[in-house]
Scaffold this active site. Structure first.
Site, PDB file in Angstrom:
ATOM      1  N   ASN A 121       0.954  -1.323   0.127  1.00 53.56           N
ATOM      2  CA  ASN A 121       0.070  -0.041  -0.096  1.00 53.56           C
ATOM      3  C   ASN A 121       0.585   1.262  -0.063  1.00 53.56           C
ATOM      4  O   ASN A 121       0.995   2.231  -0.747  1.00 53.56           O
ATOM      5  CB  ASN A 121      -0.571  -0.312   1.321  1.00 53.56           C
ATOM      6  CG  ASN A 121       0.136  -0.428   2.456  1.00 53.56           C
ATOM      7  OD1 ASN A 121       0.665  -1.051   2.512  1.00 53.56           O
ATOM      8  ND2 ASN A 121      -1.016   0.573   3.118  1.00 53.56           N
ATOM      9  N   GLY A 150       2.245  -5.961   7.393  1.00 50.54           N
ATOM     10  CA  GLY A 150       1.141  -7.146   6.343  1.00 50.54           C
ATOM     11  C   GLY A 150      -0.184  -6.844   6.798  1.00 50.54           C
ATOM     12  O   GLY A 150      -0.478  -6.930   7.992  1.00 50.54           O
ATOM     13  N   THR A 195      -3.186  -9.154   9.507  1.00 50.02           N
ATOM     14  CA  THR A 195      -2.668 -10.025  10.814  1.00 50.02           C
ATOM     15  C   THR A 195      -3.091 -11.303  10.341  1.00 50.02           C
ATOM     16  O   THR A 195      -2.036 -12.558  10.758  1.00 50.02           O
ATOM     17  CB  THR A 195      -4.198  -9.841  11.218  1.00 50.02           C
ATOM     18  OG1 THR A 195      -4.452  -8.305  11.964  1.00 50.02           O
ATOM     19  CG2 THR A 195      -4.592 -10.529  12.232  1.00 50.02           C
ATOM     20  N   THR A 245      -1.274 -12.898   7.936  1.00 55.36           N
ATOM     21  CA  THR A 245       0.662 -13.729   7.299  1.00 55.36           C
ATOM     22  C   THR A 245       0.909 -13.310   8.062  1.00 55.36           C
ATOM     23  O   THR A 245       2.143 -14.310   8.954  1.00 55.36           O
ATOM     24  CB  THR A 245       0.899 -12.129   6.112  1.00 55.36           C
ATOM     25  OG1 THR A 245      -0.168 -12.005   5.349  1.00 55.36           O
ATOM     26  CG2 THR A 245       2.295 -13.005   5.518  1.00 55.36           C
ATOM     27  N   GLU A 280       3.614  -5.556  12.195  1.00 58.09           N
ATOM     28  CA  GLU A 280       2.514  -4.414  12.075  1.00 58.09           C
ATOM     29  C   GLU A 280       1.541  -5.020  11.248  1.00 58.09           C
ATOM     30  O   GLU A 280       1.026  -5.192   9.898  1.00 58.09           O
ATOM     31  CB  GLU A 280       3.394  -2.746  11.965  1.00 58.09           C
ATOM     32  CG  GLU A 280       4.743  -2.872  12.590  1.00 58.09           C
ATOM     33  CD  GLU A 280       4.058  -2.344  13.337  1.00 58.09           C
ATOM     34  OE1 GLU A 280       3.210  -1.737  14.064  1.00 58.09           O
ATOM     35  OE2 GLU A 280       4.833  -1.527  14.578  1.00 58.09           O
ATOM     36  N   GLU A 332       7.195   0.317  15.793  1.00 59.62           N
ATOM     37  CA  GLU A 332       8.381   0.933  14.918  1.00 59.62           C
ATOM     38  C   GLU A 332       8.575   2.496  15.582  1.00 59.62           C
ATOM     39  O   GLU A 332       7.568   2.738  16.834  1.00 59.62           O
ATOM     40  CB  GLU A 332       7.591   0.968  13.585  1.00 59.62           C
ATOM     41  CG  GLU A 332       7.658  -0.920  13.705  1.00 59.62           C
ATOM     42  CD  GLU A 332       7.739  -0.961  11.894  1.00 59.62           C
ATOM     43  OE1 GLU A 332       6.871  -0.141  11.477  1.00 59.62           O
ATOM     44  OE2 GLU A 332       7.815  -1.915  11.092  1.00 59.62           O
TER      45      GLU A 332
HETATM   46  P1  NAD Z   1       0.520  -9.142   2.986  1.00 57.09           P
HETATM   47  O1  NAD Z   1       0.532 -10.333   4.352  1.00 57.09           O
HETATM   48  O2  NAD Z   1      -0.572 -10.394   2.027  1.00 57.09           O
HETATM   49  O3  NAD Z   1       1.710  -9.374   2.851  1.00 57.09           O
HETATM   50  C1  NAD Z   1       2.163  -8.319   3.142  1.00 57.09           C
HETATM   51  C2  NAD Z   1       3.895  -8.701   2.925  1.00 57.09           C
HETATM   52  O4  NAD Z   1       4.414 -10.699   3.724  1.00 57.09           O
HETATM   53  C3  NAD Z   1       4.543  -8.828   1.706  1.00 57.09           C
HETATM   54  O5  NAD Z   1       6.078  -8.824   1.035  1.00 57.09           O
HETATM   55  C4  NAD Z   1       3.787 -10.675   0.842  1.00 57.09           C
HETATM   56  O6  NAD Z   1       4.636 -11.291  -0.006  1.00 57.09           O
HETATM   57  C5  NAD Z   1       5.083 -10.810   2.632  1.00 57.09           C
HETATM   58  N1  NAD Z   1       3.878 -12.110   2.523  1.00 57.09           N
HETATM   59  C6  NAD Z   1       3.367 -12.905   1.989  1.00 57.09           C
HETATM   60  N2  NAD Z   1       2.855 -14.195   3.169  1.00 57.09           N
HETATM   61  C7  NAD Z   1       4.395 -13.886   3.411  1.00 57.09           C
HETATM   62  C8  NAD Z   1       4.591 -15.462   3.964  1.00 57.09           C
HETATM   63  N3  NAD Z   1       4.071 -17.149   4.382  1.00 57.09           N
HETATM   64  N4  NAD Z   1       5.948 -15.293   4.779  1.00 57.09           N
HETATM   65  C9  NAD Z   1       7.028 -14.350   4.769  1.00 57.09           C
HETATM   66  N5  NAD Z   1       5.920 -13.249   3.790  1.00 57.09           N
HETATM   67  C10 NAD Z   1       5.339 -13.447   3.714  1.00 57.09           C
HETATM   68  O7  NAD Z   1      -0.368  -7.882   3.236  1.00 57.09           O
HETATM   69  P2  NAD Z   1      -0.501  -7.265   2.234  1.00 57.09           P
HETATM   70  O8  NAD Z   1      -1.606  -7.358   0.821  1.00 57.09           O
HETATM   71  O9  NAD Z   1       0.998  -6.281   1.320  1.00 57.09           O
HETATM   72  O10 NAD Z   1      -1.094  -5.427   2.268  1.00 57.09           O
HETATM   73  C11 NAD Z   1      -2.389  -5.248   3.286  1.00 57.09           C
HETATM   74  C12 NAD Z   1      -2.074  -5.235   4.946  1.00 57.09           C
HETATM   75  O11 NAD Z   1      -1.160  -4.907   5.488  1.00 57.09           O
HETATM   76  C13 NAD Z   1      -3.545  -4.661   5.434  1.00 57.09           C
HETATM   77  O12 NAD Z   1      -3.781  -5.941   6.424  1.00 57.09           O
HETATM   78  C14 NAD Z   1      -2.730  -3.488   6.207  1.00 57.09           C
HETATM   79  O13 NAD Z   1      -3.698  -3.256   7.152  1.00 57.09           O
HETATM   80  C15 NAD Z   1      -1.359  -4.258   5.994  1.00 57.09           C
HETATM   81  N6  NAD Z   1      -0.441  -2.675   6.674  1.00 57.09           N
HETATM   82  C16 NAD Z   1      -0.079  -1.923   8.271  1.00 57.09           C
HETATM   83  C17 NAD Z   1       0.629  -1.889   8.635  1.00 57.09           C
HETATM   84  C18 NAD Z   1       1.016  -1.001   9.726  1.00 57.09           C
HETATM   85  O14 NAD Z   1       1.613  -0.493  10.581  1.00 57.09           O
HETATM   86  N7  NAD Z   1       0.001  -1.884  10.916  1.00 57.09           N
HETATM   87  C19 NAD Z   1       0.770  -0.384   7.388  1.00 57.09           C
HETATM   88  C20 NAD Z   1       0.531  -1.024   6.363  1.00 57.09           C
HETATM   89  C21 NAD Z   1      -0.394  -2.146   5.845  1.00 57.09           C
END
Ligand code: NAD
Length: 484
Positions: free
Chosen positions: A150, A226, A228, A230, A248, A461
């Protein structure tokens, strides 16, 4: 077609398997580049390079590390315009947003941690008459940084910069959905002369390349942003290995508006906190609660203001709402709008996919959507949608709205609008969120602890929290002999 490359041991290289994934431009729906489909073998090479670089990097003075990071910041700043355009093409966000927020923040991340490295201090504890204890904070070694789509370069650098500043060497993976600015960052690191192996960037799928980083025995810590689900998968692998984890995760943030708020400011900012980046910011307020005396007025004006937002080509400066990041995500957001209808929600505005003309004819766009008439505990109001969809609900009492706000499993951020100072303090104290904005939204000071509670994550962070995360504390106790 452009092939993105991994960055390992200071060099750009193809994945060992020679396999690639498609990278889409969300505004056109077309594949415009290819991403390495890296595997555990590529990750192993990256970890070996990082291990080899660690003794040299960790022994550099804080000032030497500062100089490298400042150089990288300056190069990102030099390329502000082109990086903003690339981010917009890769993610679908308006270029104006990438230029005003994403790329400048990547610059700030490097500047902030470059200088922070020179301002760290450690504690000493005197055991009176017996000993002096002092604390060493030593870099962990090789660490993994994994980021989402994002805010691609913004969040990628938010992890990498403190890790490097703390003296760690990094194996990092950007989202496979938005890899392009991370690729360009690897080129800037080469230009900055960053020593080989200090930062390694691996591209590919989460379940494959990401998983290999998390599972690697020599990766001492994982800083992850990413979803929750994951985060849970990562914790399941990392916890038995006793890796340090900073997670996060998702959010479902409340935006609480009292009748005594500064109305114009509240209205203007709520449009932004609801729909910036197509609602794809983890800090967006997706549940808007309005005190009943203000409800009808706010609803009418909010609909009016949101209906003026221009959905369009992300590269055009007049565009407020760009493309949704992927077809799959577009379908997810639309499915939640269908769910809201099934749950009795009334669509006040939007609710549909949009077909634009010209070069964006096959792009993925959704109208900003406002829904009312939903219970606080229905699925639409409980689950993270992560799109341009907000619900709006009236409330009568403080206790009632606190109950609504805290009823979700998430606890990332919250926004409160009131001119009553006592109430602001009271609500802030009682909200179950890691970050609370009063009469503002997304006003960031990089020194503050950033992170969520409940299912929104573990750890913080920002500021010295991040530098501490990437270090191991060691207490040294020296007995003092006062005799003689
Ligand atoms: P995602 O969890 O699908 O992926 C995030 C990252 O993790 C990507 O690089 C992905 O390739 C990697 N990944 C996926 N599966 C993995 C695994 N099994 N092992 C290791 N790495 C893995 O999330 P997304 O769809 O890219 O992002 C959206 C989510 O991120 C939303 O839930 C959003 O709320 C969250 N987010 C949180 C914050 C925060 O600061 N809390 C900030 C931005 C986004």
């Amino acid at each position: 077609m452009l092939k993105i490359e991994n960055y390992i041991n200071g060099e750009l290289c193809e994945p060992l398997s020679n396999l690639y994934l498609d990278n889409f431009d969300p505004s056109t729906g077309e594949v415009y580049s290819l991403i390495p489909d890296s595997s555990g073998d590529d990750v192993n090479l990256a970890v070996e390079a990082a291990k080899k670089a660690f003794p040299g990097w960790s022994k550099k003075s804080a000032e030497q590390r500062h100089d490298y990071l400042i150089k990288i910041a300056a190069l990102i700043e030099r390329d502000l315009d082109s990086l903003a355009e690339v981010e917009s093409v890769d993610n679908g966000k308006p270029k104006t947003l990438a230029k005003a927020v994403d790329i400048p923040r990547a610059v700030s991340n490097f500047k902030f941690y470059a200088t922070a490295a020179m301002h760290t201090a450690t504690e000493a504890h005197e055991t009176v008459g017996q000993a002096i204890n002092y604390t060493l904070r030593q870099p962990l070694g090789v660490v993994g940084c994994i980021s989402p789509w994002n805010l691609p370069l913004y969040l990628f650098t938010w992890k990498i910069a403190p890790a490097l500043a703390a003296g760690c060497c990094v194996v990092a993976k950007p989202s496979e959905i938005t890899p392009m600015t991370a690729y360009l960052l690897s080129k800037l690191c080469i230009e900055a002369g960053l020593p080989a192996g200090v930062l390694n960037i691996i591209h590919g799928l989460g379940a494959k390349a990401g998983n290999a980083i998390v599972a690697h025995k020599d990766v001492k810590a994982i800083s992850f942003t990413g979803g929750t689900k994951t985060g849970q998968d990562i914790a399941r692998i990392a916890a038995p290995m006793f890796k340090k984890l900073s997670l996060e995760l998702g959010g479902k943030n409340p935006n609480i508006i009292f009748a005594d708020c500064d109305y114009e400011e509240t209205l203007k900012t709520t449009v932004l906190s609801s729909f910036s980046n197509q609602g794809q910011i983890c800090l967006c307020g997706s549940r808007i609660f309005v005190e009943r005396p203000l409800y009808e007025r706010f609803k009418t004006d909010f609909i009016e203001k949101v209906s003026q937002l221009k959905i369009g080509d992300p590269l055009i400066s007049q565009t407020n709402i760009g493309a949704v990041v992927s077809k799959q995500h577009l379908e997810k957001v639309l499915s939640y709008i269908d769910l809201a209808k099934e749950e009795g929600g009334k669509i006040l505005l939007g609710g549909k996919a949009v077909k634009l003309g010209d070069r964006c004819a096959n792009g993925w766009f959704i109208e900003p959507t406002i829904i009312e008439n939903l219970a606080h505990d229905c699925r639409t109001n409980q689950e993270e949608i992560f799109g341009a969809v907000v619900t709006i609900t009236p409330f009568d009492a403080e206790k009632e709205v606190l109950n609504y706000a805290n009823s979700v499993e998430y606890g990332l951020s919250a926004t409160v609008w009131t001119e009553n100072l006592s109430r602001a303090h009271r609500i802030a104290e009682r909200l179950e969120s890691g970050i609370i904005w009063v009469n503002s939204w997304l006003l960031r000071d990089l020194r503050t602890p950033f992170g969520g509670m409940k299912q929104s994550g573990v750890g913080r962070e920002g500021g010295f929290e991040a530098l501490r995360f990437f270090t191991e504390e060691k207490n040294v106790c020296i007995k003092i002999n006062y005799g003689g």
